[in-house]
Scaffold this active site. Structure first.
Site, PDB file in Angstrom:
ATOM      1  CB  SER A 174       2.961   0.874  -3.710  1.00 48.95           C
ATOM      2  OG  SER A 174       4.123   0.899  -4.696  1.00 48.95           O
ATOM      3  CG  ASP A 175       1.312  -4.892  -7.179  1.00 50.49           C
ATOM      4  OD1 ASP A 175       2.385  -4.973  -7.594  1.00 50.49           O
ATOM      5  OD2 ASP A 175       0.583  -5.745  -7.171  1.00 50.49           O
ATOM      6  CD1 TRP A 176       4.887  -1.422 -12.379  1.00 51.90           C
ATOM      7  CD2 TRP A 176       6.659  -2.606 -11.936  1.00 51.90           C
ATOM      8  NE1 TRP A 176       5.892  -1.334 -13.383  1.00 51.90           N
ATOM      9  CE2 TRP A 176       6.895  -2.001 -12.937  1.00 51.90           C
ATOM     10  CE3 TRP A 176       7.540  -3.825 -11.346  1.00 51.90           C
ATOM     11  CZ2 TRP A 176       8.447  -1.904 -13.666  1.00 51.90           C
ATOM     12  CZ3 TRP A 176       8.891  -3.795 -12.074  1.00 51.90           C
ATOM     13  CH2 TRP A 176       9.189  -3.040 -13.084  1.00 51.90           C
ATOM     14  CB  ALA A 177       3.435   1.754 -11.478  1.00 46.36           C
TER      15      ALA A 177
END
Length: 735
Positions: free
Chosen positions: A262-265
């Protein structure tokens, strides 16, 4: 380890231990051999989660990473090594031109070398994975992250995507100095509505498949070890929880079998999209979509074990994700050597080495695009030159993602100019700060400028005006601050800062002999500059050797050869604007007086500077196109040839570009599509025949059957030096 050994290792791990492998945390969670507890509570982490997390981002430096790895493995029940990841976008410590600038070189093989050099510096610093390349197709200059892409053309992006993956990864990830590449952001992140970062994306499936997906596929086909999810929605579903996108398109259709991160959060953010009620549901959606690593939310560690024990999720989902993570660690050779290439002595030897700086200088020179030149460049001896502009004495020219690079590694233009110009014939004046009080950079904690009082600004301006009055030529280094482009920098106004525009106009009042050196991370609206300046050299954010490269081009030591990978709009009101648009039922040619045509009443349809455009200090002529035959079948090839001649006084390089237009098809086709290009270097008076081979592959598109097919009919063929070329002929594809 063998596949069987990895499978046995997986079987021997506890469920929570496996789930923790799917967690990625920031490097600051580790301090010596103790876990920082503050961020854990905020994100739902436990100390056990952190002590068994599968990967880390943000840590760097051979000594620090080896210490973290050692402490981690001593505690880990199965001695599984950590993966260390970081955003290495356009260089590690030696900074190369931003990716958009690299796209302007039209030389993917050069970007492959740059990626290999960046990988080498990163590897000796202990890193295993880079979150690059970003291969998102971009058409809207309001979106600040266009700087990370190589532009608006699908074909060009595909070539750079595969080249960068090859450069980072080499032939074998276990070999020294190779790191794993992560193709991002899957998918369609480069088309946010209204150009606003993190916004929704509205693309038809046809447009998504034909124009946006190919560059991801190119990177995957080149062997990219990871893919990163995007923040946006596709068909109304957030990408990070989009099972159709990740399972069907990415895994099944594209055949990707690597790690999906995933990308950040991003897993948490699918709650805020309104797709999930809470963190528990977000864990279900992301796991079912096949996201292997949760970057910095703790949602997986918090919920997956219970979801499996309750029978809501199948443990097989976790097993397949963890096996992919273990396989990546194995491909990197971490089970045999968990420290891989981390080496303090090699850091001193390799980082910022002579070879890498030479490569940075070459890349910067080749990335510059000469947009305008009324015989004022290259510089002539015996002329008094005044450098006036805030980039005259500024070292920060490396782009917003170059956070490992240091300003002290970069010369200012003033310093570089004094190396190559007679100091008695040149003067240097900032004229204004880079930014005025009208521009706020929210959330940016670093001081962008020293505080300059209004009185000081007036004094700077007055000194610059007096210098301009005495100069034969004014060189004006202007443009964006490096933090005005990049992530979270969407802008409705894409002009240079107002304080610099005022400076330019004041100088123009006393001296019209102006050459602008334009720094930016995106195409800008430069109508006023273009209308008044005698020359404009677009230099993007050129990196560590940017100042040397600028002087190489200004003095004529290097003849500019860059071409725009993204159109410069006439006005922000045009964006998104791109050369390969569809025609309409009421096309406007520019000469038609009919009101009822697809056009603006107040501005032209065409961009100020189009895709593929770029001048040289010499002039080239291109002959009419010659075909070896007027028609072909699907199994045949047509040879299209032109002769290019250097008609000018200097040696130079031209990029010959071939475009095709399918006149009539069951799905409408773009007015032009780049299919081939060739860089040709010629001495004065020299000519060369250039031949392109057109095959059925060049004529295929996604038909109504959603298959890449060609259709018999007539095709327009263009060969020239930019996307507006009218050097045209036709040929026929036979049934």
């Amino acid at each position: 380890m063998t596949k069987q050994q990895l499978t046995e290792l997986l079987k021997d791990m506890s469920l929570q231990e496996k789930v923790n492998q799917m967690l990625q945390v920031a490097g600051n969670f580790y301090m010596d051999d103790t876990v920082i507890t503050g961020p854990m509570k905020e994100n739902g982490f436990t100390e056990e989660n952190i002590s068994q997390a599968g990967s880390v981002l943000g840590a760097l430096g051979a000594s620090k990473i080896k210490e973290i790895q050692k402490n981690y493995m001593e505690k880990h029940p199965h001695k599984i090594p950590l993966l260390f990841m970081l955003d290495i976008i356009n260089g590690f410590r030696t900074i190369f031109p931003i990716p958009l600038g690299q796209g302007a070189t039209f030389e993917p093989e050069l970007s492959e070398k740059l990626a290999a050099a960046a990988a080498k510096e990163a590897a000796v610093s202990g890193l295993h994975v880079t979150f690059a390349p970003m291969v998102d197709l971009v058409r809207d200059a309001r979106w600040g992250r266009v700087m990370e892409s190589t532009g608006e053309d699908t074909y060009l992006n595909c070539l750079f995507s595969e080249a960068m993956v090859r450069g980072f990864q080499g032939e074998d990830l276990k070999e020294p100095y190779n790191i794993a590449a992560c193709v991002k952001h899957f998918a369609g992140y480069g088309a946010p509505t209204a150009g606003r970062d993190y916004n929704t994306v509205e693309l038809s499936e046809h447009t998504l498949r034909e124009f946006y997906l190919p560059s991801y596929k190119a990177g995957i086909d080149a062997g990219a070890a990871l893919v990163m999810t995007s923040f946006n929605t596709i068909n109304g579903v957030p990408a990070t929880g989009n099972k159709w996108l990740m399972r069907h398109i990415l895994r099944e259709e594209m055949g990707f079998d690597g790690v999906l991160i995933s990308d950040w959060a991003a897993i948490e953010e699918i709650i805020y999209h309104g797709y999930c009620e809470d963190r528990k549901e977000a864990a279900i959606r992301a796991a079912e979509a096949g996201v292997d690593i949760d970057m910095m939310t703790g949602i997986y560690s918090e919920h997956l074990t219970a979801l499996i024990e309750e029978g809501i999720l199948d443990e097989q989902l976790v097993d397949e994700a963890v096996l992919r993570i273990l396989e990546l660690k194995n491909k990197l050779g971490l089970f045999e050597n968990p420290y891989k290439d981390a080496d303090e002595s090699k850091e001193k030897e390799i980082i910022l080495c002579k070879e890498h700086k030479a490569l940075a200088r070459e890349a910067a020179c080749k990335s510059f695009v000469l947009l305008k030149n009324e015989s004022v460049l290259p510089l002539k001896k015996g002329k008094h030159i005044a450098f006036i502009g805030p980039y005259t004495d500024n070292r920060s020219m490396s782009g917003s993602w170059s956070f490992i690079g240091r300003p002290e590694d970069t010369l200012t233009l003033r310093e570089a100019a004094l190396e190559s110009l007679d100091s008695t014939e040149v003067s240097f004046h900032p004229g204004s700060p880079l930014l005025g009080n009208d521009i706020r950079l929210e959330g940016f904690t670093e001081q962008t400028e020293e505080s300059i009082s209004p009185e000081q600004q007036q004094k700077m301006l007055a000194e610059a005006i007096e210098a301009a009055k005495k100069a034969d030529l004014v060189i004006m280094p202007l443009g964006e601050h490096y933090v005005q482009s990049g992530e979270a920098t969407s802008n409705a106004n894409i002009q240079i800062p107002e304080i610099q525009q005022t400076l330019f106009n004041k100088i123009y009042e006393v001296n019209q002999n102006i050459a602008v050196i334009l720094f930016s991370g995106r195409p800008l609206d430069i109508r006023e500059l273009s209308g008044k300046a005698k020359a404009i050299l677009q230099v993007w954010m050129p990196g560590t050797e940017g100042a040397h490269a600028v002087m190489d081009v200004l003095t004529g030591a290097f003849n500019p050869s860059g071409k725009l990978p993204m159109s410069f709009p006439y006005s922000v009101g045009q964006v998104p604007v791109h050369y390969n648009e569809y025609s309409t039922g009421r096309p406007y040619t520019g000469a038609d007086k009919d009101r009822f045509r697809s056009k603006y009443l107040d501005i032209p349809n065409a961009p100020l500077y189009p895709f593929g455009y770029g001048l040289s200090y010499t002039t080239f002529s291109i002959s009419p196109i010659e075909l070896d035959k007027p028609a072909m079948t699907k199994t045949e090839t047509i040879q299209a040839s032109v002769t290019i001649k250097n008609e000018g006084p200097l040696s130079g390089t031209e990029v010959i570009q071939l475009y095709i237009h399918d006149r009539a098809a069951t799905v409408v086709r773009p007015v032009k599509e780049l299919k081939h290009f060739r860089k040709i270097h010629l001495h004065p008076g020299e000519s060369q025949k250039v031949t392109f081979h057109i095959t059925d592959q060049d004529l295929r598109f996604l038909t109504q059957h959603s298959l890449p097919e060609s259709e018999p009919g007539t095709f327009d063929l263009y060969i020239g030096t930019d996307s507006t070329t009218t050097n045209q002929t036709q040929f026929t594809l036979l049934p």
